[in-house]
Write an enzyme that holds these catalytic residues in place. Structure first.
Site, PDB file in Angstrom:
ATOM      1  N   SER A  63       0.855  -1.186   0.000  1.00 16.32           N
ATOM      2  CA  SER A  63       0.000   0.000   0.000  1.00 16.32           C
ATOM      3  C   SER A  63       0.891   1.236   0.000  1.00 16.32           C
ATOM      4  CB  SER A  63      -0.889   0.000   1.256  1.00 16.32           C
ATOM      5  OG  SER A  63      -1.672   1.166   1.312  1.00 16.32           O
ATOM      6  N   CYS A  64       0.397   2.300  -0.622  1.00 22.57           N
ATOM      7  CA  CYS A  64       1.120   3.576  -0.604  1.00 22.57           C
ATOM      8  C   CYS A  64       0.077   4.677  -0.457  1.00 22.57           C
ATOM      9  CB  CYS A  64       1.984   3.738  -1.849  1.00 22.57           C
ATOM     10  SG  CYS A  64       1.072   3.754  -3.412  1.00 22.57           S
ATOM     11  N   ALA A  65       0.316   5.839  -1.038  1.00 21.50           N
ATOM     12  CA  ALA A  65      -0.657   6.921  -0.910  1.00 21.50           C
ATOM     13  C   ALA A  65      -1.842   6.707  -1.850  1.00 21.50           C
ATOM     14  CB  ALA A  65      -0.006   8.277  -1.172  1.00 21.50           C
TER      15      ALA A  65
END
Length: 104
Positions: A63-65
């Site tokens: 997951s990231c932004a």
């Protein structure tokens, strides 16, 4: 590259039943400002596939932004021979926007 795009419902379900480990590849200051509860920080800028936690019985989800860096992490992991194919398509922005709990 094999990619499975997960949405918030899939991530919440996996966290609830303990079947996934969310690996957050945002930078440390982003993670510190707020992250998905129970996620592990492994910044893309210092990404080392060998540092991905190995928790038996759990599937790793990047997951990231917003879903861009998590795809890069998938690419790095797969090119290192790891069997990781899933990421949270909307990332933390989607999580927060949809009212998911935030840990600081």
């Amino acid at each position: 590259m094999i990619v499975k795009d997960l949405d918030i419902d899939a991530v919440k379900a996996g966290l609830a039943d303990g079947s996934i480990l969310v690996v957050d590849v945002r930078e440390p200051h982003e993670f510190a400002a707020g992250h998905i509860p129970g996620s592990t920080s492994l910044p893309l800028s210092q990404f080392d596939p060998a540092a991905i936690p190995d928790e038996p019985g759990k599937r790793v989800i990047f997951s990231c932004a917003a879903g861009v860096r998590s795809l890069r992490a998938l690419e790095f992991a797969q090119s290192s021979g790891l069997d990781i194919d899933s990421h949270y398509l909307g990332g933390f922005k989607d999580w927060a926007m949809r009212g998911g709990p935030v840990e600081r």
